[in-house]
Write a protein that holds these residues in place. Structure first.
Motif, PDB file in Angstrom:
ATOM      1  N   LEU A   1     -36.184  13.812 -26.664  1.00 13.04           N
ATOM      2  CA  LEU A   1     -37.640  13.759 -26.594  1.00 13.04           C
ATOM      3  C   LEU A   1     -38.130  15.178 -26.347  1.00 13.04           C
ATOM      4  O   LEU A   1     -38.094  15.660 -25.223  1.00 13.04           O
ATOM      5  CB  LEU A   1     -38.080  12.820 -25.466  1.00 13.04           C
ATOM      6  CG  LEU A   1     -37.564  11.387 -25.563  1.00 13.04           C
ATOM      7  CD1 LEU A   1     -37.921  10.611 -24.306  1.00 13.04           C
ATOM      8  CD2 LEU A   1     -38.110  10.704 -26.803  1.00 13.04           C
ATOM      9  N   PRO A   2     -38.579  15.866 -27.392  1.00 10.43           N
ATOM     10  CA  PRO A   2     -38.987  17.264 -27.246  1.00 10.43           C
ATOM     11  C   PRO A   2     -40.362  17.389 -26.603  1.00 10.43           C
ATOM     12  O   PRO A   2     -41.135  16.432 -26.555  1.00 10.43           O
ATOM     13  CB  PRO A   2     -39.031  17.753 -28.693  1.00 10.43           C
ATOM     14  CG  PRO A   2     -39.370  16.536 -29.483  1.00 10.43           C
ATOM     15  CD  PRO A   2     -38.687  15.392 -28.773  1.00 10.43           C
TER      16      PRO A   2
ATOM     17  N   THR B   1     -36.583  14.998 -17.803  1.00  8.74           N
ATOM     18  CA  THR B   1     -36.061  13.727 -17.299  1.00  8.74           C
ATOM     19  C   THR B   1     -35.022  13.189 -18.277  1.00  8.74           C
ATOM     20  O   THR B   1     -34.900  13.681 -19.403  1.00  8.74           O
ATOM     21  CB  THR B   1     -37.175  12.657 -17.157  1.00  8.74           C
ATOM     22  OG1 THR B   1     -37.643  12.284 -18.456  1.00  8.74           O
ATOM     23  CG2 THR B   1     -38.329  13.158 -16.292  1.00  8.74           C
ATOM     24  N   LEU B   2     -34.322  12.153 -17.843  1.00  6.65           N
ATOM     25  CA  LEU B   2     -33.511  11.354 -18.751  1.00  6.65           C
ATOM     26  C   LEU B   2     -34.223  10.032 -18.952  1.00  6.65           C
ATOM     27  O   LEU B   2     -34.760   9.455 -17.991  1.00  6.65           O
ATOM     28  CB  LEU B   2     -32.124  11.080 -18.170  1.00  6.65           C
ATOM     29  CG  LEU B   2     -31.108  12.207 -18.227  1.00  6.65           C
ATOM     30  CD1 LEU B   2     -29.815  11.780 -17.532  1.00  6.65           C
ATOM     31  CD2 LEU B   2     -30.823  12.603 -19.668  1.00  6.65           C
TER      32      LEU B   2
ATOM     33  N   HIS C   1     -35.050  -2.266 -28.693  1.00  3.59           N
ATOM     34  CA  HIS C   1     -35.393  -1.770 -30.029  1.00  3.59           C
ATOM     35  C   HIS C   1     -36.838  -1.297 -29.971  1.00  3.59           C
ATOM     36  O   HIS C   1     -37.767  -2.108 -29.798  1.00  3.59           O
ATOM     37  CB  HIS C   1     -35.216  -2.883 -31.060  1.00  3.59           C
ATOM     38  CG  HIS C   1     -35.444  -2.436 -32.471  1.00  3.59           C
ATOM     39  ND1 HIS C   1     -35.533  -3.327 -33.515  1.00  3.59           N
ATOM     40  CD2 HIS C   1     -35.586  -1.203 -33.025  1.00  3.59           C
ATOM     41  CE1 HIS C   1     -35.736  -2.665 -34.645  1.00  3.59           C
ATOM     42  NE2 HIS C   1     -35.775  -1.371 -34.369  1.00  3.59           N
ATOM     43  N   VAL C   2     -37.033   0.009 -30.098  1.00  6.81           N
ATOM     44  CA  VAL C   2     -38.347   0.610 -29.927  1.00  6.81           C
ATOM     45  C   VAL C   2     -38.511   1.777 -30.890  1.00  6.81           C
ATOM     46  O   VAL C   2     -37.535   2.433 -31.261  1.00  6.81           O
ATOM     47  CB  VAL C   2     -38.530   1.069 -28.454  1.00  6.81           C
ATOM     48  CG1 VAL C   2     -37.628   2.228 -28.118  1.00  6.81           C
ATOM     49  CG2 VAL C   2     -39.959   1.388 -28.111  1.00  6.81           C
ATOM     50  N   THR C   3     -39.746   2.004 -31.303  1.00  7.83           N
ATOM     51  CA  THR C   3     -40.085   3.218 -32.037  1.00  7.83           C
ATOM     52  C   THR C   3     -40.936   4.061 -31.113  1.00  7.83           C
ATOM     53  O   THR C   3     -41.855   3.559 -30.462  1.00  7.83           O
ATOM     54  CB  THR C   3     -40.848   2.897 -33.336  1.00  7.83           C
ATOM     55  OG1 THR C   3     -39.993   2.125 -34.183  1.00  7.83           O
ATOM     56  CG2 THR C   3     -41.259   4.172 -34.061  1.00  7.83           C
ATOM     57  N   VAL C   4     -40.620   5.352 -31.037  1.00  9.55           N
ATOM     58  CA  VAL C   4     -41.343   6.265 -30.150  1.00  9.55           C
ATOM     59  C   VAL C   4     -41.876   7.434 -30.964  1.00  9.55           C
ATOM     60  O   VAL C   4     -41.172   8.014 -31.791  1.00  9.55           O
ATOM     61  CB  VAL C   4     -40.453   6.731 -28.968  1.00  9.55           C
ATOM     62  CG1 VAL C   4     -39.185   7.394 -29.448  1.00  9.55           C
ATOM     63  CG2 VAL C   4     -41.202   7.649 -28.028  1.00  9.55           C
ATOM     64  N   PHE C   5     -43.163   7.734 -30.751  1.00 10.18           N
ATOM     65  CA  PHE C   5     -43.798   8.904 -31.357  1.00 10.18           C
ATOM     66  C   PHE C   5     -43.425  10.110 -30.516  1.00 10.18           C
ATOM     67  O   PHE C   5     -43.662  10.130 -29.312  1.00 10.18           O
ATOM     68  CB  PHE C   5     -45.316   8.722 -31.387  1.00 10.18           C
ATOM     69  CG  PHE C   5     -46.075   9.936 -31.856  1.00 10.18           C
ATOM     70  CD1 PHE C   5     -46.029  10.324 -33.182  1.00 10.18           C
ATOM     71  CD2 PHE C   5     -46.845  10.669 -30.976  1.00 10.18           C
ATOM     72  CE1 PHE C   5     -46.735  11.436 -33.628  1.00 10.18           C
ATOM     73  CE2 PHE C   5     -47.554  11.786 -31.404  1.00 10.18           C
ATOM     74  CZ  PHE C   5     -47.499  12.167 -32.732  1.00 10.18           C
ATOM     75  N   ILE C   6     -42.794  11.094 -31.124  1.00 13.37           N
ATOM     76  CA  ILE C   6     -42.313  12.260 -30.380  1.00 13.37           C
ATOM     77  C   ILE C   6     -43.013  13.546 -30.823  1.00 13.37           C
ATOM     78  O   ILE C   6     -42.519  14.623 -30.577  1.00 13.37           O
ATOM     79  CB  ILE C   6     -40.778  12.403 -30.468  1.00 13.37           C
ATOM     80  CG1 ILE C   6     -40.298  12.541 -31.908  1.00 13.37           C
ATOM     81  CG2 ILE C   6     -40.098  11.245 -29.772  1.00 13.37           C
ATOM     82  CD1 ILE C   6     -38.820  12.881 -32.039  1.00 13.37           C
TER      83      ILE C   6
ATOM     84  N   GLN D   1     -37.703  16.614 -22.576  1.00 11.96           N
ATOM     85  CA  GLN D   1     -38.227  17.878 -22.087  1.00 11.96           C
ATOM     86  C   GLN D   1     -39.570  17.670 -21.398  1.00 11.96           C
ATOM     87  O   GLN D   1     -40.256  16.663 -21.614  1.00 11.96           O
ATOM     88  CB  GLN D   1     -38.389  18.857 -23.252  1.00 11.96           C
ATOM     89  CG  GLN D   1     -37.085  19.258 -23.881  1.00 11.96           C
ATOM     90  CD  GLN D   1     -37.296  20.233 -25.024  1.00 11.96           C
ATOM     91  OE1 GLN D   1     -38.410  20.611 -25.360  1.00 11.96           O
ATOM     92  NE2 GLN D   1     -36.203  20.654 -25.640  1.00 11.96           N
ATOM     93  N   ALA D   2     -39.949  18.632 -20.587  1.00 15.79           N
ATOM     94  CA  ALA D   2     -41.281  18.637 -19.983  1.00 15.79           C
ATOM     95  C   ALA D   2     -42.321  18.809 -21.087  1.00 15.79           C
ATOM     96  O   ALA D   2     -42.029  19.384 -22.138  1.00 15.79           O
ATOM     97  CB  ALA D   2     -41.390  19.772 -18.976  1.00 15.79           C
TER      98      ALA D   2
END
Length: 152
Positions: free
Chosen positions: A11-12, A69-70, A76-81, A97-98
């Protein structure tokens, strides 16, 4: 023997423009019926973790996370990064990442556990450590949370 594996998902940090997109979506979602989501908080050995379950078919936005964080994902999920999406199916441990504010869409009931090292002893202190807007967190809006402290 060591083996070479493909890069794990991460997760950037997000651009300010992408964070604003999430805030716009968040404003829209606040006008819709809200789903109650319980937060489980754990303190152990200098770590704080918080776990939520997103029911299938539900979309949520997260707080702006100001520290690394971790994130442990099970489901099952879609995440906007930021500029793209990441589909996670199964069990993943994802470094974050922060400087990120994600959108999550659950395709099946999905558990998310965020964890980080801290000296905090209370949920309020831990929440204030990872975000500048702790009063906007669901855990501050609902009274059905569970906190477990081991004393370690």
């Amino acid at each position: 023997m060591n083996s070479i594996a493909s890069a794990a998902p991460s997760l950037p940090a997000m651009t300010s423009a992408d964070v604003e997109k999430v805030r716009g979506l968040e404003s829209h979602l606040l006008g819709m019926e809200q789903v109650a989501i319980q937060t489980q908080h754990h303190f152990h050995a200098g770590l704080y973790s918080r776990t939520i379950r997103i029911p299938a078919g539900v979309m949520i936005t997260g707080a702006l996370i100001n520290i690394p964080t971790l994130l442990i994902v099970s489901g099952h999920v879609t995440v906007f990064i930021g500029g793209e999406t990441l589909e996670l199916k199964g069990y993943h441990i994802v470094p974050g990442q922060a400087g990120r504010k994600q959108v999550f869409v659950a395709h099946a009931d999905t558990d998310l556990t965020m964890t980080f090292a801290t000296q905090a002893k209370t949920v309020e202190d831990a929440e204030s450590e990872f975000t500048n807007q702790p009063t906007a967190l669901m855990s501050r809006q609902q009274s059905n949370d569970l906190t477990i402290t081991t004393g370690e």
